[in-house]
Design an enzyme around this catalytic site. Structure first.
Site, mmCIF file in Angstrom:
data_model
loop_
_atom_site.group_PDB
_atom_site.id
_atom_site.type_symbol
_atom_site.label_atom_id
_atom_site.label_comp_id
_atom_site.label_asym_id
_atom_site.label_seq_id
_atom_site.Cartn_x
_atom_site.Cartn_y
_atom_site.Cartn_z
ATOM 1 N N PRO A 141 1.434 -1.307 -0.165
ATOM 2 C CG PRO A 141 -0.921 -1.383 1.290
ATOM 3 C CD PRO A 141 0.400 -2.298 0.820
ATOM 4 C CB CYS A 142 1.038 4.322 -2.254
ATOM 5 S SG CYS A 142 1.154 2.716 -3.959
ATOM 6 N N PRO A 143 -0.769 4.438 0.302
ATOM 7 C CG PRO A 143 -2.880 4.603 0.936
ATOM 8 C CD PRO A 143 -1.833 4.234 0.609
ATOM 9 N N PRO A 144 0.441 5.216 3.266
ATOM 10 C CG PRO A 144 0.710 3.218 4.357
ATOM 11 C CD PRO A 144 0.826 4.007 2.792
ATOM 12 C CG PHE A 145 6.053 5.706 2.221
ATOM 13 C CD1 PHE A 145 6.273 5.243 3.181
ATOM 14 C CD2 PHE A 145 5.100 3.785 1.568
ATOM 15 C CE1 PHE A 145 6.401 4.192 4.516
ATOM 16 C CE2 PHE A 145 5.025 3.130 2.749
ATOM 17 C CZ PHE A 145 5.993 3.151 4.026
#
Length: 425
Positions: A88-92
């Site tokens: 998943p990309c949202p954390p970064f």
């Protein structure tokens, strides 16, 4: 476990891959073209998993939380050639507030930890540009330290899809880690000589219904597209991204406020008066799927758009996959520089496990001021526990545990996933 047959060109000597967070198959297709045979693909979203089933029915495809023991057992796939994934990309991402290890969706550190169990010959993970930014220097340093402890040499680079024949910018931060005997033969793929413009790539689709302004539109769309944004399940529908992206699409003669069901009709207005919207088929091409791939997507229009928009473009995955194969085959190349990450404050705290006084911090890192130190500590605390105590009238900071999920039974991620399973993407 024996690798399953994966397509008509399957060779007995293909390298094997386990892919986590596989999505709708952008990375999967690219790796297959590079010569990898899937032993397993795991995906949380049911529509994306159905897309994988629809296109590769012979693969072992598991649907569910990749970190759940009920979905797969990493030990069952020990010594696979490649462990790969687009976690998943949202954390970064800026849109996700760059919470890093404090974000319940973060699986990057967990994926790295699986190397200790699977012991693959290589690891390949991709994520958004944000992971390459200074905000995550300490996070990256921890990743490199862990890979070194596991006996792997890491490489990472910000790759742009347009450099590999895909007509959009789409920068992605890619990590590749190999065992030392292979690492000396790894080199990042070279850019292609020519990438088509949006107009050239989509002209035949825009003209499919005889639109009389199709040629004019092709000339307007004489550039590379902004990054396709798939978004999350919290997103209201299928459109081409935030305001800046929509403005960039408008300059290319495209209305980015939604996705059309079909190409413009013969008498549709001039694109300067009423720009056409892209169809799902057009978005698929912009993301790097070729007509000859025959790849079909499951679900309704919004789901299909999200699957395509969140994918790793197949040509980019193929290019990196071929570089890994060349390293496996010990093909002599110019070596890439191994990955580095250096957060001076993190390094200082990490060296002094008993804690570091602010006097020593300012002496070791004279570029810091009380204000900038406070800001740096606040960012660091998103990824690591940092304890502040008073000793002899002076504040001492001590680095504690990593906040990220690496497989702990007691971690805040589990409750979040349990309560929001249908909304996580």
């Amino acid at each position: 476990m024996d690798a399953v047959t994966a397509g008509p060109d399957r060779r007995k000597d293909d390298y094997t891959v386990v892919e986590i967070c596989a999505g709708a198959g952008g990375q999967a297709l690219g790796l297959e073209k590079a010569g990898f045979a899937h032993e397993l693909a795991v995906e949380l979203d049911e529509n994306a998993a159905n897309t994988l089933w629809q296109n590769r029915p012979s693969w072992d495809i598991r649907t569910g939380d990749v970190a759940s023991a009920g979905v797969w057992n990493p030990a069952d796939f020990a010594e696979v050639s490649l462990l790969a994934g687009g976690v998943p990309c949202p954390p970064f991402s800026i849109a996700g507030r760059q919470l890093g290890a404090s974000d319940e969706r973060d699986l990057f550190a967990w994926a790295v930890e699986q190397v200790a169990i699977v012991k693959p010959r290589a690891l390949m993970l991709e994520n958004v540009r944000g992971l390459s930014q200074p905000r995550f220097a300490a996070y990256r340093q921890r990743v490199l330290d862990r890979l070194a402890a596991l006996g792997y040499e890491p490489f990472w680079k910000l790759l742009h899809a347009a450099d590999y024949g895909v007509p959009q910018l789409r920068p992605r931060f890619v990590l590749v880690a190999l065992k030392p005997e292979d690492a000396r033969y790894f080199s990042w793929p070279e850019p292609v000589e020519h990438t088509p413009t949006v107009g050239d790539e989509l002209f035949d689709l825009m003209a499919a219904n005889g639109w009389k302004h199709a040629e004019t539109w092709r000339k307007m769309a004489n550039d590379i597209a902004p990054t396709i944004v798939g978004g999350s399940k919290k997103h209201g529908g299928a459109d081409l991204g935030p305001t800046r992206a929509k403005a960039a699409w408008r300059l290319l003669g495209v209305d980015g406020k939604g996705i059309a069901n079909e190409a413009p009709a013969k008498d549709s207005p001039h694109p300067s008066a009423l720009p056409p919207r892209l169809t799902i088929e057009m978005v698929r091409r912009i993301q790097g799927w070729r007509d000859e791939d025959g790849w079909e997507f499951s679900g309704r229009k919004t789901s299909q758009y999200r699957q395509i928009g969140n994918a790793f473009p197949p040509p980019v995955a193929e290019a990196v996959g071929r570089s890994i194969v060349r390293a496996f085959d010990r093909v002599e190349v110019s070596n890439s520089e191994t990955a580095k990450a250096d957060d001076p404050l993190f390094s200082l705290l990490n060296r002094h496990t008993e804690g570091v006084s602010e006097t020593l911090i300012f002496a070791e890192l004279p570029e810091l001021t009380p204000s900038t130190l406070a800001k740096r500590l606040a960012k660091l605390e998103l990824d690591f526990e940092v304890e502040a105590t008073e000793v002899n009238g002076e504040t001492v900071h001590r680095l504690g545990d990593f906040r990220g999920f690496v497989g702990q039974d007691a971690h805040f991620r589990h409750e979040y996933i349990s309560e929001h399973r249908s909304k996580v993407s």
